[in-house]
Design an enzyme around this catalytic site. Structure first.
Site, PDB file in Angstrom:
ATOM      1  CD  GLU A 291      20.465  54.576  53.190  1.00  0.00           C
ATOM      2  OE1 GLU A 291      19.433  54.314  52.707  1.00  0.00           O
ATOM      3  OE2 GLU A 291      20.970  54.071  54.213  1.00  0.00           O
ATOM      4  N   GLY A 293      24.037  60.876  57.271  1.00  0.00           N
ATOM      5  CA  GLY A 293      23.105  61.743  58.194  1.00  0.00           C
ATOM      6  C   GLY A 293      24.101  62.592  58.884  1.00  0.00           C
ATOM      7  NE  ARG A 331      24.362  61.618  69.345  1.00  0.00           N
ATOM      8  CZ  ARG A 331      25.660  61.396  69.393  1.00  0.00           C
ATOM      9  NH1 ARG A 331      26.633  62.611  69.605  1.00  0.00           N
ATOM     10  NH2 ARG A 331      26.489  60.393  68.878  1.00  0.00           N
ATOM     11  CB  CYS A 362      14.559  66.846  87.902  1.00  0.00           C
ATOM     12  SG  CYS A 362      14.174  68.654  88.261  1.00  0.00           S
ATOM     13  CD  GLU A 363      17.283  61.340  84.104  1.00  0.00           C
ATOM     14  OE1 GLU A 363      16.089  61.421  84.189  1.00  0.00           O
ATOM     15  OE2 GLU A 363      17.569  60.135  83.444  1.00  0.00           O
ATOM     16  CE1 TYR A 391      20.453  60.164  63.715  1.00  0.00           C
ATOM     17  CE2 TYR A 391      22.732  60.622  63.568  1.00  0.00           C
ATOM     18  CZ  TYR A 391      21.678  59.993  63.057  1.00  0.00           C
ATOM     19  OH  TYR A 391      21.790  59.270  61.931  1.00  0.00           O
TER      20      TYR A 391
HETATM   21  N1  LLP Z   1      21.074  54.755  56.829  1.00  0.00           N
HETATM   22  C1  LLP Z   1      20.437  54.121  57.803  1.00  0.00           C
HETATM   23  C2  LLP Z   1      19.442  52.920  57.276  1.00  0.00           C
HETATM   24  C3  LLP Z   1      20.438  54.241  58.780  1.00  0.00           C
HETATM   25  O1  LLP Z   1      19.798  53.441  59.917  1.00  0.00           O
HETATM   26  C4  LLP Z   1      21.008  55.398  59.568  1.00  0.00           C
HETATM   27  C5  LLP Z   1      21.143  55.804  60.992  1.00  0.00           C
HETATM   28  C6  LLP Z   1      21.883  56.295  58.640  1.00  0.00           C
HETATM   29  C7  LLP Z   1      21.668  55.842  57.341  1.00  0.00           C
HETATM   30  C8  LLP Z   1      22.493  57.389  58.976  1.00  0.00           C
HETATM   31  O2  LLP Z   1      23.741  57.258  59.753  1.00  0.00           O
HETATM   32  P1  LLP Z   1      24.681  58.419  59.935  1.00  0.00           P
HETATM   33  O3  LLP Z   1      25.364  58.796  58.660  1.00  0.00           O
HETATM   34  O4  LLP Z   1      23.847  59.494  60.480  1.00  0.00           O
HETATM   35  O5  LLP Z   1      25.569  57.774  60.880  1.00  0.00           O
HETATM   36  N2  LLP Z   1      20.883  58.278  67.457  1.00  0.00           N
HETATM   37  C9  LLP Z   1      22.214  58.070  67.152  1.00  0.00           C
HETATM   38  C10 LLP Z   1      22.265  57.501  65.668  1.00  0.00           C
HETATM   39  C11 LLP Z   1      21.618  56.497  65.178  1.00  0.00           C
HETATM   40  C12 LLP Z   1      21.553  56.230  63.702  1.00  0.00           C
HETATM   41  C13 LLP Z   1      20.694  55.671  62.946  1.00  0.00           C
HETATM   42  N3  LLP Z   1      20.709  55.483  61.954  1.00  0.00           N
HETATM   43  C14 LLP Z   1      23.116  58.779  67.652  1.00  0.00           C
HETATM   44  O6  LLP Z   1      22.764  59.998  68.086  1.00  0.00           O
HETATM   45  O7  LLP Z   1      24.331  58.665  67.614  1.00  0.00           O
END
Ligand code: LLP
Length: 438
Positions: A291, A293, A331, A362-363, A391
Site C-alpha cells: 500500500e 502512498g 508537514r 499568522c503563526e 500529504y
Molecule cells: N497503509 C496504511 C494502512 C496506512 O495507514 C498508510 C499511511 C499507508 C498505507 C501509506 O503509507 P505511505 O506509503 O504513504 O508511507 N501524514 C503523514 C503520513 C501518515 C501516514 C498514514 N498512513 C505524513 O505526512 O508524513
C-alpha cells in the site's frame, strides 16, 4: 545545483520544467501557490512496483494509499495504470467513484468506520474491508445482513514492530490505536468471529508499520510476522490466508540527508522474506499486497510559490516569505519535515545565502524551511519546493481563511487543471448567517 533536478528538467530558457511544462509559465497561467504533479513519475513508480512482483512471479496488488493525495484525476490515473487503491473514508470512496474508479479494486481501511461508510462501501462492492476492531466486526456484519451482501474481509493486526520514523507516523507498535493485538489473543478471537460469519469471505491479513521508513529490516520483520500469524491460524483454525498485505511506508528522499533505497527494492526484500518464511509451512505462496502512498505521490509533486516580503536580521538567517505555507503544507510544522527548494526560473543559479522560507499564515511556526540555500531572490520570483506530492494538498486547510491552492497535472509538455483554486466564495459557501437576537 540541486542534485534532484536532472538536466532534462531544465529547458532552453533555463527554467525548471515539470512534466515537460515550464514551471514559470505554469505559475503565470494558474497562479501561485500551485501544486503541480509530474504524472509520468506517478506512472513510473506504479510500474516499477508492478515489475518487481512480475519478475518474482507472485500474485500481487499495488494498492495506492490514496490518503497521500486523493483527487478525481489521481484515481483516473491509478485506474489507467491498473492499480488498486486504499481508501480510508466515505469522502475518498466518493471521490474514487466520481472518477469512475470501481471500488471492487479498493481496500477500505480505518479504525472507526461508520455505519454510513460501511454501507457506501458494501453497496459499491468494495474489494475488501480491512477490519480493524471488534466493534467493526459487528457493524459490518449488520450492514452485510441488511444489504444481503457478502463481503471480503482482511484482519488488520498490530505486529509489535516499531519502525524507525517520526513517532507521529508509527503505527505498528503494540500500543497503537490500529488493529488487533497479537499477544493478548485478540487477533485469534477476531479471526474466529469473522470466520463464523457466513457473509464474510476472509481473504487474509494486514499490517502497516509506519511511514517514511528507510530500513528494509522493518519490512522483513512485518513480512515474517504476518507469515507466522498465518501459519499459526492454519494450524489452530485450519484457516488458509490467501493474501498477505504488508502495508506501505516506503521512505522517499526529501533532502540530501535522506538516502532511501529505490521503493521497489523494499518490495523485492518483502517478496524474498515472504517466500522464505512460507517455505517450512503449508501456506503455499500467498498473494502479496502493498500500500504505497508517499512513494507514488511524493516525488511527483512540486509546490510553486511566489516570493513576497523579506525580513533581514543582523547575524540571523533572513526570512523569505512566500504566498503559501502551513495551509497547503502542514508537514514542516507538524512533523518537522524538511524539503528542498529551488528558484524555478534558474535552478542552476549559484547559491548565495541560507534563508528561512516563511509562510504567510499568522503563526510563528509557519516556516516551510528553516535552512534553505538559495540564489538571491526578489519579490515576484517563483520558488519550487520539491517532493511535496504526498500529504501536502491532502492535509491542506483553510486556516486564516486562505483558499487552498489549485492542482495541475503536467505530462508530455501539457498541463491541465485538476483541482480548481478555492475562491473566497468557496470559503463562505457553507456558512449560514446567524439570526441575531434583538
Ligand atoms: N497503509 C496504511 C494502512 C496506512 O495507514 C498508510 C499511511 C499507508 C498505507 C501509506 O503509507 P505511505 O506509503 O504513504 O508511507 N501524514 C503523514 C503520513 C501518515 C501516514 C498514514 N498512513 C505524513 O505526512 O508524513
Amino acid at each position: 545545483m540541486n542534485e534532484q533536478i536532472t538536466a532534462d528538467a531544465i529547458n532552453a530558457a533555463g527554467h525548471l520544467t515539470i512534466g515537460g511544462c515550464d514551471s514559470i509559465e505554469l505559475a503565470k497561467e494558474y497562479g501561485t501557490p500551485l501544486v503541480v504533479y509530474d504524472v509520468s513519475r506517478i506512472r513510473s513508480q506504479i510500474r516499477a512496483f508492478k515489475r518487481v512482483f512480475e519478475e518474482n512471479q507472485v500474485d500481487y496488488a499495488v494498492s495506492y494509499a490514496s490518503k497521500a493525495f486523493s483527487a478525481v484525476a489521481m484515481y483516473q490515473v491509478i485506474k489507467q495504470e491498473g492499480g488498486h487503491v486504499d481508501v480510508v473514508s466515505g469522502g475518498e470512496m466518493y471521490t474514487a467513484l466520481k472518477a469512475g474508479f470501481s471500488l471492487e479494486n479498493a481496500s477500505f481501511h480505518g479504525n472507526n468506520k461508520s455505519y454510513d461508510e460501511l454501507v457506501l462501501a458494501v453497496k459499491n462492492h468494495i474489494g475488501v474491508v480491512v477490519v480493524d476492531n471488534f466493534h467493526e466486526i459487528e457493524l459490518l456484519g449488520q450492514v452485510a445482513e441488511e444489504l444481503d451482501a457478502h463481503v471480503n474481509v482482511m484482519l488488520r493486526i498490530t505486529p509489535g514492530i516499531s519502525a524507525h520514523t517520526n513517532k507521529y507516523i508509527q503505527t505498528g507498535q503494540v500500543d497503537s490505536k490500529f488493529g488487533f493485538d497479537l499477544e493478548s489473543g485478540q487477533a485469534d478471537q477476531a479471526l474466529e468471529k469473522v470466520l463464523a460469519n457466513p457473509r464474510f469471505n476472509v481473504i487474509g491479513l494486514h499490517a502497516h508499520i509506519g511511514s517514511q521508513i528507510f530500513e528494509v529490516a522493518g519490512f522483513e520483520g512485518v513480512a515474517n510476522k504476518l507469515v507466522s500469524v498465518a501459519d499459526h491460524w492454519q494450524k489452530k483454525f485450519g484457516y488458509q490466508a490467501k493474501v498477505i498485505n504488508v502495508g506501505g511506508g516506503f521512505g522517499i528522499r526529501y533532502t540530501k540527508d535522506d538516502t532511501p533505497l529505490p521503493p521497489e527494492d523494499f518490495v523485492d526484500a518483502i517478496i524474498k522474506a515472504i517466500k522464505k518464511a512460507v517455505e517450512p509451512t503449508d501456506l503455499g505462496t500467498p498473494a502479496i499486497w502493498i500500500e504505497p502512498g508517499r512513494s507514488i505521490a511524493g516525488p511527483a509533486g512540486y509546490n510553486l510559490y511566489t516570493v513576497g516580503s523579506r525580513k533581514d536580521l543582523p547575524g540571523l538567517k533572513p526570512y523569505v516569505t512566500i504566498d503559501g505555507g502551513m495551509g497547503d503544507n502542514i508537514r514542516p510544522a507538524l512533523y518537522e519535515a524538511e524539503y528542498e527548494t529551488v528558484l524555478a526560473s534558474d535552478p542552476q543559479a549559484p547559491l548565495k545565502e541560507h534563508v528561512r522560507i516563511a509562510g504567510k499564515y499568522c503563526e510563528s511556526g509557519d516556516i516551510l524551511s528553516y535552512d534553505q540555500e538559495l540564489p538571491e531572490t526578489k519579490p515576484g520570483d517563483v520558488l519550487a519546493m520539491l517532493d511535496t506530492g504526498a500529504y501536502g494538498y491532502s492535509m491542506a486547510s483553510n486556516y486564516n481563511r486562505n483558499p487552498r491552492p489549485a492542482v495541475v497535472f503536467a505530462e508530455d509538455g501539457q498541463s491541465q487543471l485538476v483541482i480548481k483554486r478555492e475562491s473566497y466564495e468557496d470559503l463562505v459557501h457553507l456558512d449560514q448567517p446567524y439570526e441575531l437576537h434583538d
